[in-house]
Write a protein that holds these residues in place. Structure first.
Motif, short mmCIF file in Angstrom:
data_model
loop_
_atom_site.label_atom_id
_atom_site.label_comp_id
_atom_site.label_asym_id
_atom_site.label_seq_id
_atom_site.Cartn_x
_atom_site.Cartn_y
_atom_site.Cartn_z
N VAL A 1 -13.73 -13.44 -2.74
CA VAL A 1 -12.91 -12.18 -2.64
C VAL A 1 -12.40 -12.12 -1.29
N ASN A 2 -11.07 -11.95 -1.17
CA ASN A 2 -10.18 -11.77 0.03
C ASN A 2 -10.12 -10.31 0.48
N LEU A 3 -11.38 -9.67 0.72
CA LEU A 3 -11.28 -8.51 1.22
C LEU A 3 -10.92 -8.20 2.43
N LYS A 4 -10.09 -7.14 2.74
CA LYS A 4 -9.68 -6.89 4.05
C LYS A 4 -9.93 -5.43 4.25
N GLN A 5 -10.03 -4.82 5.64
CA GLN A 5 -10.39 -3.80 6.06
C GLN A 5 -8.90 -3.04 6.47
N ILE A 6 -8.83 -1.94 6.05
CA ILE A 6 -7.47 -0.91 6.62
C ILE A 6 -7.78 0.14 7.03
N TYR A 7 -6.86 0.67 7.91
CA TYR A 7 -7.09 1.90 8.50
C TYR A 7 -5.79 2.79 8.30
N GLY A 8 -5.94 4.23 8.17
CA GLY A 8 -4.93 4.91 8.12
C GLY A 8 -5.41 6.37 7.78
N GLN A 9 -4.43 7.25 7.42
CA GLN A 9 -4.94 8.51 7.01
C GLN A 9 -3.81 9.23 6.13
N THR A 10 -4.14 10.54 5.67
CA THR A 10 -3.13 11.12 4.81
C THR A 10 -1.90 11.37 5.58
N GLU A 11 -1.84 11.53 6.88
CA GLU A 11 -0.53 11.70 7.47
C GLU A 11 0.31 10.55 7.76
N ILE A 12 -0.18 9.36 7.19
CA ILE A 12 0.56 8.09 7.51
C ILE A 12 0.56 7.30 6.17
N ILE A 13 0.45 8.01 4.88
CA ILE A 13 0.36 7.41 3.65
C ILE A 13 -0.64 6.53 3.57
N GLY A 14 -1.89 6.47 3.92
CA GLY A 14 -3.14 5.82 3.86
C GLY A 14 -3.29 4.41 4.59
N ILE A 15 -2.14 3.64 4.86
CA ILE A 15 -2.31 2.38 5.60
C ILE A 15 -1.58 2.49 6.78
N ALA A 16 -2.04 2.31 8.11
CA ALA A 16 -1.22 1.90 9.30
C ALA A 16 -1.58 0.64 9.90
N GLY B 1 5.42 -0.57 12.11
CA GLY B 1 4.44 0.52 12.72
C GLY B 1 4.31 0.22 14.26
N GLU B 2 3.97 1.30 15.01
CA GLU B 2 3.72 1.05 16.43
C GLU B 2 2.21 1.75 16.63
N VAL B 3 1.74 1.37 17.56
CA VAL B 3 0.52 2.05 18.00
C VAL B 3 0.24 2.11 19.72
N LYS B 4 -0.38 3.11 20.07
CA LYS B 4 -0.72 3.22 21.40
C LYS B 4 -1.77 4.01 21.69
N ILE B 5 -2.64 4.03 22.75
CA ILE B 5 -4.04 4.62 22.66
C ILE B 5 -3.66 5.67 24.01
N ILE C 1 -6.14 7.62 19.22
CA ILE C 1 -5.17 6.36 18.57
C ILE C 1 -3.82 7.24 18.13
N LEU C 2 -2.63 6.65 18.68
CA LEU C 2 -1.38 7.40 18.17
C LEU C 2 -0.75 6.19 17.24
N CYS C 3 0.06 6.87 16.36
CA CYS C 3 0.67 5.98 15.63
C CYS C 3 2.34 6.50 15.39
N ARG C 4 3.20 5.54 15.16
CA ARG C 4 4.50 5.98 14.62
C ARG C 4 5.23 5.04 13.71
N SER C 5 5.67 5.57 12.54
CA SER C 5 6.55 4.48 11.80
C SER C 5 6.97 5.46 10.67
N ASP C 6 8.12 4.67 9.76
CA ASP C 6 8.71 5.65 8.67
C ASP C 6 7.65 6.24 7.80
#
Length: 646
Positions: free
Chosen positions: A379-394, A414-418, A424-429
């Motif tokens: 099973v090709n299982l992958k971890q994701i990270y995101g939250q409601t404010e960035i529609i689930g997956i960043a 998507g962009e990220v910086k610490i 964790i800071l994120c930016r995308s559409d």
């Protein structure tokens, strides 16, 4: 021809649905199982239901910008209502179907919902209970007519089919009324309100725009392409951002079929019938499935258990190569092919995973052993990270670059910086427009054009993100040594015998924990060891269970520095529950509330006592209350330090 890729972001969700209905009217968009039969709904049917319901809302006075809330399980009518409101320039609101009346009253009052779609009598009864608290609600629309005859004379309540019939009549007089409204929509319009977890207070409503959901649908499929002929099983609540992302954003962008089980209880058996190509589930689902496999194997013959262990060893070796994108040696390839044919492939078939090309997990950490197990069985299982404010997956793992200790790299666009303080800071559409009627929180969370996630983490040299904990939850012992309770909790929950853990130690001399044992795996362990028990309370307080969990805690402690080790713990006498406000509706721990509710037990962890008398109440769904008195043991992680008779 359907726009390709990021061209879709120039449209709204109803506009994309309309294009699919025009270009592929006969393709299956939704399947819903009822009475054992899978009923197919084509894109033409989907769009017809949406426009009819939208026209019905128009005839009932629904205005642009108004909110329509939905409280239901995963049913097609949820999607019809959501897209219908959006077609008219309105905003849909997701409410968890397990919500209690006070929680529903808060959401409807906070969002000012004018209409509510409630699935059945159970949900309508909740609304009737809080009717005086939700004056903004002008109409309640039920989907399931069973039991609703008693409300036939109440003009506040009407059926979903009746609204659609009103819409059909309205469209005969105004045939282009809905089409014209759909054409006015813009991708920057707010279309849906999705509630945040609310771990530290009242949930906030994130304002999702059309382009947010469509960006996610396009960007994630750049990483993991899906075919229009693919199937997805939708069994997690539509109120959750992950299900909105998959069943609305990705489904409309990719054109694959959304399959809805007969009920929440039958979801896993229905999964076997559908055999989806893609899945998205929180860790508890993957951990629960692995536990079920473990229980089934432990009940079989000794020879079968031996064969399973030998095949699994081969699978683990192959998984290590596959997860890191390395070619397997010829001997291992042949051995794995043999193991796959005689064991892994039949196992995947029984689970409903035979056609599964990729699967995602997120919301909490998944243990490295669980990751290796699923890759071992194919099973090709992958971890994701995101939250409601960035529609689930960043962030998401890529094929051949799956690392159990990270959440992958940013999705395309998507962009990220610490930040300097490690946030964790994120930016995308995919970043939402802000929080509904909460300009202060919006300004704080979305400052300087970046989403301030509130999570602490760091980037590895390879660009993978490692998430540590909520910035606000990072604590210090009384000697000012920093620790992350979530980091330790996750390590504890990697044990198959531990369902939930809550770690304490802020400004204390050492770390302690509440632990919920897993009733399934610990119950099976007790049966195998001929340990009789009656209730969960009885099971959790067995001395043998205490020793079992003590070994698990010590195993975790062995991999931690001294200041991060659990010194004392309690096996909690009840499972933490969202209905008791101990967990959020997405299963996250409400730490401060738990401290308040169980203060005597927390105090006992930092005293010399070894026993605590607890008097509590259990509330059942029928409203009855049972009072229970029990004695809870305070346990030392190091048994040699156990306080006897203290």
């Amino acid at each position: 021809m359907m726009p390709s890729g990021y061209e879709l972001k120039k449209y709204t969700l109803p506009q994309v649905l309309r294009m699919r209905a025009e270009q592929t009217p006969g393709r299956v968009a939704i399947r819903k199982k009822d009475f054992g039969i899978w009923n197919e709904i084509t894109y033409a049917d989907y769009y017809r239901h949406v426009t009819n319901f939208a026209a019905g809302l128009l005839s009932l006075g629904f205005q642009p910008g108004e909110r329509l809330a939905v409280i239901a399980d995963n049913i097609p009518e949820w999607l019809y209502a959501e897209l219908a409101a959006q077609s008219l320039g309105g905003i849909s609101v997701g409410v968890y179907q397990s919500s209690l009346p006070p929680e529903i009253a808060y959401v409807l009052s906070y969002t000012g919902a004018a209409f509510v779609v409630a699935e059945d009598q159970e949900q309508v009864d909740k609304l009737l209970e809080i009717r005086s608290e939700i004056p903004s609600v002008r109409k309640v629309i039920y989907q399931d007519p069973r039991g609703m005859r008693v409300y036939a004379d109440d003009p506040w309540i009407m059926g979903f089919e009746a609204v659609e019939k009103l819409g059909e009549a309205y469209l005969k007089q105004h045939p282009r009324a809905v089409e014209e409204r759909i054409a006015l929509g813009k991708p920057e319009d707010v279309c849906h309100l999705s509630l945040t977890s609310g771990t530290t207070g009242r949930p906030k409503a994130a304002m999702l725009m059309h382009r947010n959901l469509l960006h996610m649908g396009v960007a994630l499929q750049e990483v993991d392409p899906l075919e229009p002929t693919d199937d997805y099983l939708s069994f997690l609540p539509f109120a959750w951002i992950g299900e909105q992302m998959m069943s609305v954003g990705m489904a409309l962008a990719g054109g694959f079929a959304v399959n809805m089980p007969e009920s929440v209880e039958t979801a896993m058996s229905d999964l076997k019938e559908i055999g989806p190509h893609v899945m998205f589930s929180p860790p508890r689902v993957w951990e629960g499935t692995q536990s079920q496999i473990w229980v089934r194997i432990s009940e079989t013959y000794a020879f079968n258990r031996w064969v399973y262990q030998q095949m699994l060893k081969i699978g683990y070796r192959a998984a290590d190569y596959r997860m890191h994108g390395k070619p397997m040696p010829l001997g291992l390839r042949l051995a794995y092919w043999f193991a796959d044919q005689i064991m892994f492939k039949p196992l995947r078939d029984q689970l409903g995973f035979l056609r599964l090309r990729r699967a995602y997990t997120g919301g909490a950490a998944l243990g490295p052993d669980v990751f290796r197990f699923y890759h071992a069985i194919g099973v090709n299982l992958k971890q994701i990270y995101g939250q409601t404010e960035i529609i689930g997956i960043a962030f998401v793992h890529r094929d051949g670059d799956v690392r159990a200790d990270t959440v992958g790299v940013p999705i395309p666009g998507g962009e990220v910086k610490i930040s300097e303080r490690g946030e964790i800071l994120c930016r995308s559409d995919a970043v939402v427009a802000g929080y509904w009627q909460n300009p202060e929180a919006t300004a704080e969370t979305f400052a300087d054009g970046w989403l301030h996630t509130g999570d602490a983490g760091y980037l590895t040299p390879e660009g993978h993100l490692v998430v540590i904990d909520r910035v606000s939850d990072v604590m210090h012992t009384s000697t000012q040594q920093m620790f992350s309770p979530q980091f330790i909790e996750n390590k504890l929950k990697f044990s198959p015998y531990i369902k939930e853990a809550v770690v304490f130690g802020d400004q204390k001399p050492y770390l302690t924990a509440f632990i919920n044992v897993d009733p399934q795996t610990v119950g099976k362990w007790a049966e195998d060891n001929r340990i009789a028990y009656t209730t969960y309370i009885d099971l959790s307080q067995k001395p043998q269970v205490a020793e079992l969990i003590r070994r698990e805690v010590r195993a975790v402690n062995d991999g931690l520095p001294e200041h991060l080790r659990i010194k004392r713990f309690v096996l909690l006498y009840k499972l933490l529950d969202a209905d008791d406000d101990e967990l959020t509706r997405t299963g996250k721990v409400r730490r401060k509330f738990i401290v308040q509710r169980y203060q005597p037990l927390v105090d006992a962890l930092y005293s010399q006592t070894s026993k605590v008398q607890v008097d509590t109440e259990f509330k059942y769904q029928d409203g009855t209350v049972q009072k229970v008195s029990t004695e809870v043991s305070v346990l030392e992680a190091d048994s040699s330090k156990e306080l006897i008779g203290a």
